[in-house]
Design a protein around this motif. Structure first.
Motif, short mmCIF file in Angstrom:
data_model
loop_
_atom_site.label_atom_id
_atom_site.label_comp_id
_atom_site.label_asym_id
_atom_site.label_seq_id
_atom_site.Cartn_x
_atom_site.Cartn_y
_atom_site.Cartn_z
N SER A 1 0.83 -1.21 0.00
CA SER A 1 0.00 0.00 0.00
C SER A 1 0.86 1.25 0.00
CB SER A 1 -0.93 0.01 1.22
OG SER A 1 -1.87 -1.02 1.17
N ASN A 2 1.88 1.27 0.86
CA ASN A 2 2.78 2.41 0.90
C ASN A 2 3.49 2.60 -0.43
OD1 ASN A 2 2.11 2.88 3.55
ND2 ASN A 2 3.91 1.86 4.40
N GLN B 1 1.04 4.12 -2.65
CA GLN B 1 0.80 5.49 -2.18
C GLN B 1 1.88 6.43 -2.68
OE1 GLN B 1 -1.91 6.37 0.15
NE2 GLN B 1 -1.37 8.37 -0.67
N ILE C 1 -3.09 12.97 8.46
CA ILE C 1 -2.77 11.54 8.54
C ILE C 1 -2.46 11.14 9.98
CG2 ILE C 1 -1.03 9.83 7.89
CD1 ILE C 1 -0.94 11.12 5.14
N GLY D 1 -5.64 10.79 11.93
CA GLY D 1 -6.33 9.56 11.55
C GLY D 1 -5.72 8.34 12.21
N ASN D 2 -4.40 8.25 12.19
CA ASN D 2 -3.72 7.11 12.82
C ASN D 2 -3.93 7.10 14.33
OD1 ASN D 2 -2.74 6.15 10.39
ND2 ASN D 2 -0.82 7.28 10.54
N MET E 1 -7.46 13.37 1.42
CA MET E 1 -6.32 12.62 1.94
C MET E 1 -6.64 12.05 3.33
SD MET E 1 -4.32 13.36 -0.61
CE MET E 1 -4.04 14.64 -1.83
N TYR F 1 -9.29 9.02 3.17
CA TYR F 1 -8.73 7.73 2.79
C TYR F 1 -7.91 7.15 3.93
CZ TYR F 1 -5.74 4.10 1.23
OH TYR F 1 -5.08 2.91 1.19
N ASN F 2 -7.05 7.96 4.52
CA ASN F 2 -6.19 7.45 5.58
C ASN F 2 -7.00 6.93 6.76
OD1 ASN F 2 -3.33 7.33 6.87
ND2 ASN F 2 -4.56 8.41 8.37
N ALA G 1 -6.89 3.21 8.02
CA ALA G 1 -6.42 3.00 9.38
C ALA G 1 -7.44 2.22 10.21
CB ALA G 1 -6.11 4.34 10.05
N GLN H 1 -7.08 9.80 -5.42
CA GLN H 1 -7.26 9.40 -4.03
C GLN H 1 -8.73 9.48 -3.62
OE1 GLN H 1 -4.45 11.13 -1.18
NE2 GLN H 1 -4.13 9.02 -0.57
N THR I 1 4.03 0.47 11.31
CA THR I 1 2.58 0.63 11.27
C THR I 1 1.87 -0.63 11.76
OG1 THR I 1 2.82 2.14 9.38
CG2 THR I 1 0.63 1.23 9.80
#
Length: 470
Positions: free
Chosen positions: A34-35, A38, A76, A79-80, A155, A158-159, A163, A211, A301
């Motif tokens: 995924s990264n 991305q 981001i 979100g995390n 952005m 999606y994150n 997550a 995105q 992660t």
């Protein structure tokens, strides 16, 4: 009440039971891929802009790269941080709390995205001037970064979706959606930049549109296949304690990302003073760096979800064993990447930049070769920082970002003017070492981990005593 683990879809990885490293690796591989995709968003921008529009336009994209990180990084990070609370509720097998954390995350995340967008639109051009962006590229840089700032919510959305899926052990489906939209981004990039002649702005618009498709696909999947993440109307009723936990956890990671990005903005000021070709070479090297450090980022992660779930399940010994294995993984990545960069750095920089200028190629290759051995330090740093966040620590991980910010200020003021681009290269690796020491000490002294070590030590003494008695 239905046990939450009884509704696990087959794609979810069990991080609470079974072999630790194998399950972490299975969980981390989709995150790594995924990264990878991305980064294709930005790498496609860099390669198409550099090859179609030339070094000046490439420098324009690179000159606002740190601002991009600052804008998007805060969203981001929030979100995390919000997803950490969901993962702990999932590990504790509390399905109602899981849905309440999702509802709270949506409200808090949308509010944060609106504030980030407003701040970005107000201060973008003044910030570009303050960073000493060369006059010949400032208009192009602004035309690239403005659409990104306008659509930070895309952005963030999606994150957050990705997550939340990872928080319950599903790292595969975010990858599926991202692969599709990344391929679309490459096509749109070329069409907007070369076909429609939109310039660097076209690259930014392509990124946002692609995105946005990922967001739509993620939401559809969650609604149809992950009902345990879909809150009802009753779950949106605020609870003071839960919302306080969500806000503090989200802000802690958001501020941590912002402080790191602010340090990058300050460092960009020092880089911008070294000339357009140096900016272009650094831009190409940084794009490659974001690919080569992805194994340690993916494992860190995965480690965040692993620690969060096991903290919720109250399994500290499993956390300690997992952390040791993740640290060793970082050392292995450093060995492989060091060999790869010494063999291929020059070719890779030329491929990404499309440049024949010696300054661009030499500086970019040197950056990659000098940085690669420090991936072992970076792996320990990232995993430990995420683990502390997942254990509920909010200030100590934030302090590590302050160390990074202060270090970059010192390099920008004293070392870059004297040693030029060599100081730029060594800036982050040197700072990583100091951060790593602080974070590892904080981890070993975390009350939850420390109590676990004490229990393990007493248990070991009791076993030795029993053996001696026999």
């Amino acid at each position: 009440m239905q046990a939450i683990h009884s509704i696990r879809p087959g794609r979810q990885v069990d991080l609470i039971h079974g072999p630790i490293f194998r399950n972490l690796l299975i969980f981390a591989i989709p995150i790594f891929i995924s990264n990878l995709f991305q980064q294709l968003y930005n790498a496609a921008d860099t390669m198409i802009v550099g090859n179609v529009l030339g070094d000046t336009s490439l420098a324009a994209v690179g000159a606002c790269g740190s601002i991009y990180e600052l804008l998007v990084g805060f969203g981001i990070g929030i979100g995390n941080g919000l997803a950490i609370v969901t993962a702990r509720a999932y590990g504790a097998e509390d399905p109602e709390k899981v849905k309440k954390t999702v509802a709270g995350s949506i409200i808090i995340g949308l509010a944060a995205s609106a504030l980030i967008t407003l701040a970005g639109l107000l201060f973008l051009r003044p910030l570009l001037r303050a960073l000493d962006t060369p006059p010949e590229i400032i208009d192009q840089a602004y035309s690239y970064i403005r659409p990104i700032a306008q659509w930070v919510v895309v952005m963030f959305s999606y994150n957050l979706c990705a997550a939340l899926l990872r928080a319950v052990g599903n790292s595969v489906m975010p990858l599926v959606f991202l692969i599709f939209s990344s391929c679309l981004n490459v096509g749109l990039d070329y069409w907007f930049v070369a076909g429609l002649e939109m310039g660097v702005r076209g690259a930014a618009v392509a990124t946002v549109l692609s995105q946005a498709l990922s967001v739509a696909l993620c939401i559809l999947y969650i609604l149809r296949r992950a009902p345990h993440l879909v809150p009802g109307r009753e779950h949106f009723k605020p609870e003071r304690g839960l919302y306080a936990e969500l806000v503090t956890q989200g802000l802690s990671m958001g501020l941590m990302s912002s402080i790191v990005s602010a340090g990058s903005v300050i460092l960009q000021y020092g880089i911008n003073g070294l000339g357009t070709l140096t900016i272009a070479g650094h831009t190409a090297a940084r794009k490659l760096f974001t690919f080569t450090d992805m194994p340690v980022i993916a494992m860190a992660t995965a480690c965040s979800t692993f620690v969060s779930q096991n903290r919720g399940a109250d399994k500290p010994d499993r956390i300690r064993r997992g952390m040791r294995q993740v640290w060793l993984f970082g050392l292995g990545v450093a060995v492989v990447m060091t060999a790869l960069m010494w063999l291929c750095a020059g070719v890779l920089v030329k491929l990404v930049s499309g440049s024949d200028a010696a300054v661009v190629l030499e500086n970019g290759a040197r950056y990659l070769r000098w940085t690669a051995p420090f991936y072992s330090v970076l792996g320990v740093l990232l995993a430990t920082r995420y683990a502390l966040q997942s254990l509920g620590q909010k200030i100590l991980p934030l302090f590590s970002s302050v160390i990074e910010l202060i270090g970059k200020i010192i390099f920008m003021l004293f070392f870059i003017p004297r040693f030029g681009y060599n100081a730029v290269i060594l800036c982050e690796p040197v700072i990583w070492c100091f951060m790593c020491v602080q974070l590892v000490c904080s981890y070993w002294n975390d009350p939850y981990i420390k109590a676990s070590r004490e229990r393990a030590r007493k248990k070991s003494k009791m076993c030795d005593k029993n053996v001696d008695n026999l």
